[in-house]
Design a protein around this motif. Structure first.
Motif, PDB file in Angstrom:
ATOM      1  N   ILE A 167     -19.755  -8.237   4.572  1.00 42.79           N
ATOM      2  CA  ILE A 167     -19.220  -6.885   4.486  1.00 42.79           C
ATOM      3  C   ILE A 167     -18.578  -6.500   5.811  1.00 42.79           C
ATOM      4  O   ILE A 167     -17.519  -5.847   5.855  1.00 42.79           O
ATOM      5  CB  ILE A 167     -20.325  -5.884   4.113  1.00 42.79           C
ATOM      6  N   GLY A 168     -19.180  -6.896   6.937  1.00 43.23           N
ATOM      7  CA  GLY A 168     -18.614  -6.573   8.238  1.00 43.23           C
ATOM      8  C   GLY A 168     -17.220  -7.143   8.418  1.00 43.23           C
ATOM      9  O   GLY A 168     -16.289  -6.433   8.825  1.00 43.23           O
ATOM     10  N   PHE A 169     -17.044  -8.438   8.122  1.00 41.17           N
ATOM     11  CA  PHE A 169     -15.707  -9.040   8.217  1.00 41.17           C
ATOM     12  C   PHE A 169     -14.761  -8.446   7.172  1.00 41.17           C
ATOM     13  O   PHE A 169     -13.551  -8.308   7.414  1.00 41.17           O
ATOM     14  CB  PHE A 169     -15.805 -10.556   8.043  1.00 41.17           C
ATOM     15  N   ASN A 170     -15.293  -8.098   6.012  1.00 41.51           N
ATOM     16  CA  ASN A 170     -14.470  -7.517   4.966  1.00 41.51           C
ATOM     17  C   ASN A 170     -13.894  -6.162   5.386  1.00 41.51           C
ATOM     18  O   ASN A 170     -12.767  -5.828   5.026  1.00 41.51           O
ATOM     19  CB  ASN A 170     -15.308  -7.360   3.690  1.00 41.51           C
ATOM     20  N   VAL A 171     -14.663  -5.396   6.148  1.00 44.49           N
ATOM     21  CA  VAL A 171     -14.181  -4.104   6.632  1.00 44.49           C
ATOM     22  C   VAL A 171     -12.950  -4.295   7.511  1.00 44.49           C
ATOM     23  O   VAL A 171     -11.938  -3.579   7.374  1.00 44.49           O
ATOM     24  CB  VAL A 171     -15.294  -3.373   7.399  1.00 44.49           C
ATOM     25  N   ILE A 172     -13.004  -5.262   8.422  1.00 46.40           N
ATOM     26  CA  ILE A 172     -11.861  -5.508   9.310  1.00 46.40           C
ATOM     27  C   ILE A 172     -10.645  -5.941   8.507  1.00 46.40           C
ATOM     28  O   ILE A 172      -9.521  -5.443   8.717  1.00 46.40           O
ATOM     29  CB  ILE A 172     -12.237  -6.575  10.355  1.00 46.40           C
ATOM     30  N   LEU A 173     -10.837  -6.866   7.562  1.00 47.82           N
ATOM     31  CA  LEU A 173      -9.724  -7.340   6.744  1.00 47.82           C
ATOM     32  C   LEU A 173      -9.133  -6.213   5.909  1.00 47.82           C
ATOM     33  O   LEU A 173      -7.904  -6.074   5.787  1.00 47.82           O
ATOM     34  CB  LEU A 173     -10.198  -8.479   5.843  1.00 47.82           C
ATOM     35  N   ALA A 174      -9.988  -5.376   5.331  1.00 51.97           N
ATOM     36  CA  ALA A 174      -9.510  -4.279   4.493  1.00 51.97           C
ATOM     37  C   ALA A 174      -8.672  -3.299   5.295  1.00 51.97           C
ATOM     38  O   ALA A 174      -7.596  -2.866   4.860  1.00 51.97           O
ATOM     39  CB  ALA A 174     -10.702  -3.556   3.851  1.00 51.97           C
ATOM     40  N   LEU A 175      -9.148  -2.925   6.471  1.00 53.70           N
ATOM     41  CA  LEU A 175      -8.403  -1.977   7.293  1.00 53.70           C
ATOM     42  C   LEU A 175      -7.058  -2.547   7.719  1.00 53.70           C
ATOM     43  O   LEU A 175      -6.044  -1.835   7.725  1.00 53.70           O
ATOM     44  CB  LEU A 175      -9.237  -1.584   8.517  1.00 53.70           C
ATOM     45  N   CYS A 176      -7.024  -3.822   8.075  1.00 55.91           N
ATOM     46  CA  CYS A 176      -5.763  -4.442   8.489  1.00 55.91           C
ATOM     47  C   CYS A 176      -4.765  -4.489   7.330  1.00 55.91           C
ATOM     48  O   CYS A 176      -3.597  -4.115   7.483  1.00 55.91           O
ATOM     49  CB  CYS A 176      -6.013  -5.843   9.029  1.00 55.91           C
ATOM     50  N   LEU A 177      -5.220  -4.942   6.154  1.00 55.60           N
ATOM     51  CA  LEU A 177      -4.321  -5.083   5.015  1.00 55.60           C
ATOM     52  C   LEU A 177      -3.782  -3.737   4.545  1.00 55.60           C
ATOM     53  O   LEU A 177      -2.564  -3.535   4.440  1.00 55.60           O
ATOM     54  CB  LEU A 177      -5.037  -5.787   3.868  1.00 55.60           C
ATOM     55  N   TYR A 178      -4.674  -2.794   4.276  1.00 54.77           N
ATOM     56  CA  TYR A 178      -4.217  -1.534   3.727  1.00 54.77           C
ATOM     57  C   TYR A 178      -3.497  -0.686   4.759  1.00 54.77           C
ATOM     58  O   TYR A 178      -2.574   0.061   4.429  1.00 54.77           O
ATOM     59  CB  TYR A 178      -5.390  -0.766   3.117  1.00 54.77           C
ATOM     60  N   ALA A 179      -3.894  -0.775   6.026  1.00 54.02           N
ATOM     61  CA  ALA A 179      -3.171  -0.030   7.060  1.00 54.02           C
ATOM     62  C   ALA A 179      -1.734  -0.514   7.151  1.00 54.02           C
ATOM     63  O   ALA A 179      -0.798   0.285   7.261  1.00 54.02           O
ATOM     64  CB  ALA A 179      -3.875  -0.180   8.400  1.00 54.02           C
ATOM     65  N   SER A 180      -1.538  -1.826   7.085  1.00 52.77           N
ATOM     66  CA  SER A 180      -0.187  -2.376   7.164  1.00 52.77           C
ATOM     67  C   SER A 180       0.649  -1.975   5.961  1.00 52.77           C
ATOM     68  O   SER A 180       1.791  -1.520   6.102  1.00 52.77           O
ATOM     69  CB  SER A 180      -0.251  -3.905   7.273  1.00 52.77           C
ATOM     70  N   ILE A 181       0.087  -2.116   4.756  1.00 52.15           N
ATOM     71  CA  ILE A 181       0.835  -1.782   3.543  1.00 52.15           C
ATOM     72  C   ILE A 181       1.159  -0.290   3.488  1.00 52.15           C
ATOM     73  O   ILE A 181       2.300   0.117   3.198  1.00 52.15           O
ATOM     74  CB  ILE A 181       0.036  -2.197   2.293  1.00 52.15           C
ATOM     75  N   ILE A 182       0.177   0.549   3.763  1.00 55.70           N
ATOM     76  CA  ILE A 182       0.393   1.995   3.688  1.00 55.70           C
ATOM     77  C   ILE A 182       1.397   2.444   4.743  1.00 55.70           C
ATOM     78  O   ILE A 182       2.242   3.313   4.483  1.00 55.70           O
ATOM     79  CB  ILE A 182      -0.950   2.741   3.843  1.00 55.70           C
TER      80      ILE A 182
END
Length: 390
Positions: A167-182
């Protein structure tokens, strides 16, 4: 006698080296040989030997429909997130690059993987149920929204170490992906709005209008701040009313206000959280849009304050002296007349912020590239000297 004494000491020494335990019922000392050795089997990181908890919150069923209302809206939430790359492709004026496509495919694959692991594989613990179990779909989108908005109530957490690390690594990946797309989507929308406004202004601008509107630099635009503030308070008010009136939530007015402000500011203390499945699904949408509304409010506030500071500086600045300086630097020799080239230099300094140093560097570059006997630069020379390297 000596041999017997040595034998007795040897037996006592071996006995003393054995660890002893205490019987919790009789409070008598027992030897390790008589006690069962403690289990050394490590706990399973992904699951537990115990059956999954069957403690689920009640959902709202619709007669004649196989899915509950909470599951239906949770599915819509997932579809909304998955459609973000397609919105980007539809709004983009230019052809998307391979990086955009790879990013979009990764985002959709990540979303599907996360929801599968949340609802079928990983075991979670929570104040909302007893024991360990995977999440339901409404609980999954509720936790996912906490991750994307960085609210992090802490009311639902992974129960075992490997799940916690994942979950910890998933948080970093999620923020990077969605921040870039948004950011890409917001950038495209802003560019389209700016293009539409610029086209309208250009259509209305005539040759009789001045190049620069001096009053515009003294203008502080308050309308964007007012709209952002109204949007944020509308979202916050909707949350306050829901958390106060919805059956099963029914928080006091003060608790609802406190929960709304702390949640939308992404502080997320977790003192008050959603109690019902409907509250979790509502919270997933509410957090996503509310945090975005707060971000717009903060950005427009910063922009408004910057305009106010600029206007105050311009009021005390010598704008007339600055204007005369543009004319003097453009003419150069103190002449009262200005040719086409000098007027272009004046217009660049007045409207684009170019200074004499940059313009002199451009002129020096032109003198270096031009033909010796003519005041022109060949296309091939310009391409070789200034073009990008293949």
């Amino acid at each position: 006698a000596t041999e017997a004494r040595h034998a007795g000491l040897s037996r006592a020494h071996r006995t003393a080296r054995k660890p002893i335990l205490v019987d919790p019922e009789t409070r008598r000392l027992i030897r390790t040989a008589d006690a069962e050795p403690p289990s050394t089997t490590p706990a399973q990181p992904w699951t537990t030997a115990e059956p999954d908890s069957t403690d689920f919150n009640e959902e709202t069923h619709i007669p004649g429909f196989s899915y509950t209302i909470e599951h239906t809206f949770a599915g819509l939430y997932c579809m909304m997130l998955a459609s973000t790359p397609f919105v980007l492709a539809a709004c983009a004026d230019k052809q998307l690059t391979r990086a955009h496509m790879l990013e979009s495919v990764t985002l959709v694959a990540w979303l599907g993987t996360v929801m599968f692991l949340f609802t079928f594989v990983l075991k979670f613990q929570s104040v909302h149920w007893v024991g360990y179990r995977p999440l339901t779909l409404p609980e999954g989108v509720y936790l996912l929204s906490q991750i994307l908005t960085t609210v992090g109530y802490g009311d639902i957490t992974p129960a075992f170490p490997r799940g916690q690390v994942w979950i910890g690594f998933n948080v970093i990946l999620a923020l990077c992906l969605y921040a870039s797309i948004i950011c890409e989507v917001v950038k495209i929308v802003r560019a389209r709005v700016a293009m539409a406004l610029a086209g309208d202004v250009q259509h209305r601008r005539t040759a009789g209008q001045p190049l620069k509107d001096w009053a515009d630099e003294l203008l502080v635009r308050k309308a964007p701040l007012a709209k952002s503030a109204a949007t944020f308070f509308l979202v916050a008010t909707i949350g306050i009313l829901f958390w106060h009136y919805y059956p099963g939530e029914e928080k006091t007015w003060m608790q609802a206000v406190y929960m709304s402000i702390i949640t939308l500011s992404t502080v997320g203390f977790g003192a008050f959280t959603a109690s019902t499945e409907a509250g979790k699904v509502f919270g997933a949408f509410w957090m996503l849009f509310g945090v975005g509304a707060l971000g717009a409010l903060v950005s427009t506030f910063i922009q408004t304050m910057a305009e106010a500071k600029r206007a105050q500086r311009r009021r005390v600045a010598d704008v007339h002296g600055e204007f005369r300086g543009f004319i003097d630097e453009s003419v150069g020799d103190g002449s009262e007349e200005m040719d086409r080239q000098q007027f272009l230099k004046f217009a660049l300094m007045l409207t684009k912020g170019a200074d004499s140093v940059k313009l002199q560097a451009i002129e020096a570059r032109f003198e270096q590239l031009r033909l010796k006997e003519e005041c022109m630069v060949r296309r091939t020379t310009l391409t070789d000297a200034e073009g990008p390297r293949l």
